[in-house]
Scaffold this motif. Structure first.
Motif, short mmCIF file in Angstrom:
data_model
loop_
_atom_site.label_atom_id
_atom_site.label_comp_id
_atom_site.label_asym_id
_atom_site.label_seq_id
_atom_site.Cartn_x
_atom_site.Cartn_y
_atom_site.Cartn_z
N LYS A 1 10.23 -11.17 12.08
CA LYS A 1 10.50 -12.34 12.92
C LYS A 1 9.95 -13.61 12.28
O LYS A 1 10.58 -14.68 12.33
N LYS A 2 8.76 -13.52 11.68
CA LYS A 2 8.17 -14.69 11.02
C LYS A 2 9.01 -15.13 9.83
O LYS A 2 9.25 -16.30 9.60
N GLU A 3 9.45 -14.14 9.08
CA GLU A 3 10.26 -14.47 7.91
C GLU A 3 11.61 -15.05 8.31
O GLU A 3 12.17 -15.89 7.61
N LEU A 4 12.13 -14.60 9.46
CA LEU A 4 13.40 -15.16 9.93
C LEU A 4 13.26 -16.63 10.27
O LEU A 4 14.18 -17.43 10.05
N LYS A 5 12.12 -16.97 10.84
CA LYS A 5 11.92 -18.38 11.16
C LYS A 5 11.86 -19.24 9.90
O LYS A 5 12.27 -20.39 9.90
N LYS A 6 11.28 -18.68 8.84
CA LYS A 6 11.15 -19.45 7.60
C LYS A 6 12.49 -19.60 6.88
O LYS A 6 12.76 -20.58 6.24
N ASN A 7 13.30 -18.58 7.01
CA ASN A 7 14.55 -18.61 6.23
C ASN A 7 15.70 -18.15 7.12
O ASN A 7 16.08 -16.99 7.12
N LYS A 8 16.18 -19.07 7.95
CA LYS A 8 17.27 -18.72 8.85
C LYS A 8 18.55 -18.45 8.09
O LYS A 8 19.37 -17.65 8.51
N LYS B 1 7.31 -7.98 13.93
CA LYS B 1 6.69 -9.31 13.94
C LYS B 1 6.80 -9.99 12.57
O LYS B 1 7.06 -11.18 12.46
#
Length: 717
Positions: free
Chosen positions: A585-592, A582
């Protein structure tokens, strides 16, 4: 002996699991079908018919081969000696059965002739027996008590007992219970139920006969003291009877008591004299017959009955009773007692018969003995006899006086026939106290059985407990209920012993392929990394749970706790992975953009969770279950082994089985133990095969069935 100790052997072979052994031994899986079994059992051939006829009528087999010159004289002397003994014992044991004494003579004639034709034991003396008589007496007194035959006497203005009607009814009841017990024995013999005697162990039989002897003694005290106590029936009736006798002691007939004491002392001295002269005399002196004759003459001359009120035998009709069918209306009331009589009579006869058969080297057919005794009782019942078995005292006399075949029994029956037809009426003045004295002295051997208690205490305490419990139950509950309770108690001891077996860890005796309990053998050492576990009993529903608990206790592993901790750690690891996923996943949303790079730190964060799959070095690599004591497995036992293999397999401990009997393998197969992952390759011929397999499994695939082991050690004995 020294040479035997130095003998050695060496074996070099492949390690054998069940699959290899089946292939090497070419195990046959073909079994006869039910149709084939039925066809074979009902097929009728000449030899089979002949064997069936000779088995049913054993006299047709041995009588044509009778060695007249070698056996005739011994059988004649033995038969006369036993017949003379039958006279006083038959009359005395009739009193135990609560029937007139003459019926004891009938019971010493008809059944003996029947057994001569159908019996297979050459040495036992069939006829009246104290234990059987007292059991019949209990039934008779319960169904026909004195109170049912009280009539009013206008002369004395008091109630008296109609003894004629009472005796007729009691004979009718005794005949019925005898007839039904005979039918039970015949039925059990036809269905091949002779093995039922295996449930009557020697401690049980000896404790039972001793308890029954106490009932015999108490039942004869009224004849010793010349009193008339009430008859009680049911549990603890013996206690009530003793209390009643004690209450009536002030009414003792002095004449009867004197006759009893003199008779008992004289018979004891006579027995001792017989024992002293046994090596000098070819046959023992018939002291009981002498006592009966002398007592009868004295009673007749002195007129003991009228002058001193001594009870005498009374009317003894000459001749034999005509045959008559038993009263079927009484069958339902005596069926339980009849079954007890059938089992006890058979158990005593077959036990003594086997002793003589082993001593003289011939075979006693247990099922044919059931049929022979059943016919003796059922046909005897038609001729007004009461239930019979074999007497140890008469059997020993028959053997010691030279009896070698069943002809001795036939001769004794002829002696009884002569007495019954012509001279029986001469004993009408015989005091009943003398017959009671004969019973007391003959019970001397049974009373010696109390010496079994200290002997069993030293050899086997469980057997001693069975003896004592059987004796107490028989005394308190009467012989019929006491026998059932004693058998139930004996079976419970067997169940408890299987529930509480000895659990052991086995170790290898140095330089051998022998494995023994490490707590019993100092030289037996556990194989490193391998746990070998054995139970001394079979594995079934009653001890399955304790088997698992004992395995955990002996191995030092609480498998339930270990599996619980492992599941918690596994759940914790999954929660941790889920939490990290999780977060990533949050960090991926912030820095695609960062996630599109091939060497992203976020992706590396997922891979840092490592699980240690190496086995715990403190735990064994394998557990070997030695199933050599297990002779059967029920469904619970199969599930227990499956559970053990599954649970320990989850912590990387392989569980394999050794020394499985064929029936156990079949139970495992029928219970669904084997599957595509679990094959017969986990079953090994011996413990040593299993150990070698486990030792080689460190470097080889444990499920590879093709590997071979060439370094089996040389074994020394």
């Amino acid at each position: 002996m020294e040479e035997r100790r130095r003998a050695t052997y060496k074996v070099n072979r492949d390690v054998l699991d069940e699959v290899n052994l089946d292939e090497m031994g070419e195990k046959s899986d073909t079994k006869p079908s039910l149709h084939d079994k039925i066809k074979d059992s009902v097929s009728c051939t000449g030899p089979r018919v002949k064997n069936c006829m000779l088995g049913t009528f054993p006299v047709a087999k041995w009588l044509p081969r009778y060695a007249f010159r070698e056996d005739a004289l011994g059988d004649l002397v033995s038969g006369i000696s036993v017949g003379i003994m039958q006279l006083p014992q038959g009359m005395a044991y009739a009193l135990l059965a609560s029937v007139p004494p003459v019926f004891g003579l009938y019971s010493s004639f008809y059944p003996v002739l029947i057994y001569f034709i159908f019996g297979t034991s050459k040495h036992i003396s069939i006829g009246t027996y104290a234990v059987m008589s007292v059991m019949i007496g209990g039934v008779v007194d319960r169904l026909a008590p004195d109170s049912n035959f009280e009539i009013w006497d206008n002369v004395t203005n008091s109630s008296i007992i109609d003894s004629v009607s009472r005796d007729q009814e009691r004979v009718r009841i005794a005949v019925v219970v005898t007839f039904v017990s005979g039918l039970f024995q015949i039925l059990l013999g036809l269905v091949q139920f002779g093995f039922v005697v295996t449930y009557l162990s020697e401690p049980l039989v000896r404790g039972y006969t001793t308890g029954a002897a106490v009932h015999v003694i108490v039942s004869q005290l009224k004849y010793v003291f010349g009193i008339h106590p009430k008859r009680y029936s049911g549990p603890i009736s013996l206690i009530y009877t003793v209390l009643e006798i004690c209450y009536l002691l002030p009414q003792t007939n002095i004449g009867t008591l004197v006759v009893s004491i003199v008779s008992i002392v004289a018979l004891i001295l006579a027995k001792e004299l017989n024992a002293y002269l046994s090596k000098k005399l070819p046959v023992p002196l018939p002291m009981e017959l002498f006592a009966v004759i002398i007592a009868t003459v004295i009673s007749w001359q002195v007129n003991l009955e009228k002058r001193y009120g001594v009870d005498v035998v009374g009317d003894i009709p000459s001749g034999l009773q005509p045959p008559a069918l038993p009263a079927m209306s009484l069958f339902g009331q005596v069926i339980g007692d009849a079954f007890a009589l059938a089992v006890v009579g058979y158990g005593i006869a077959i036990s003594l018969g086997r002793i003589f058969a082993l001593k003289y080297g011939y075979k006693v057919d247990s099922n044919q003995e059931l049929i022979a005794l059943g016919l003796s009782n059922s046909i005897g019942g038609i001729f007004q006899c009461f239930a019979i078995s074999c007497s140890m005292s008469r059997s020993l006399v028959q053997e010691s006086t030279g009896g070698k075949t069943q002809v001795a029994g036939a001769v004794s029956a002829v002696v009884i026939l002569f007495i019954t037809l012509w001279i029986g009426s001469l004993f009408e003045d015989l005091p009943k106290a003398v017959l009671a004295a004969i019973i007391f002295v003959n019970l001397h051997g049974m009373m010696k059985q109390f010496l079994d208690i200290p002997a069993l205490w030293k050899s086997n305490k469980i057997d001693m407990l069975v003896w004592v419990a059987t004796f107490i139950l028989t005394v308190l509950l009467n012989p019929d209920l006491g026998l059932a309770a004693a058998i139930a108690f004996s079976m419970l001891t067997v169940i408890f012993r299987t529930q509480l077996p000895k659990y052991s860890l086995l170790g290898q005796v140095a330089d051998t392929d022998i494995y023994k309990p490490v707590e019993d053998y100092d030289k037996a050492k556990q194989v490193p990394g391998i746990l070998i576990f054995r139970s001394s009993a079979t594995l079934y529903f009653a001890n399955a749970e304790m088997y698992q608990e004992a395995l955990g206790e002996k191995s030092g592993m609480d498998i339930t706790k270990i599996l619980s901790i492992k599941k918690k750690l596994e759940a914790k690891r999954k929660r941790h992975e889920k939490k990290l996923a999780k977060k990533v996943k949050k960090e991926l949303k912030k820095n695609k953009a960062d996630m599109e790079e091939p060497n992203s730190e976020h992706q590396k964060g997922i891979a840092i969770i490592d699980v240690d799959n190496d086995p715990d070095p403190s735990l064994p690599r394998a557990i070997i279950l030695d199933l050599s004591p297990v002779n059967f497995l029920d469904t619970v036992g199969v599930k227990t082994i499956k559970s053990i293999r599954r649970d320990y397999g989850e912590i990387d401990i392989e569980v394999i089985l050794a020394c499985c009997q064929s029936g156990v393998v079949e139970s495992l197969q029928a219970g669904g133990f084997f599957s595509s992952n679990v094959t017969k390759s986990c079953l090994f011929y011996s413990i040593h095969d299993a150990v070698l397999y486990c030792q080689s499994a460190k470097t080889k695939n444990p499920y590879d069935e093709e590997y071979e082991q060439e370094d089996l050690k040389e074994t020394h004995f």
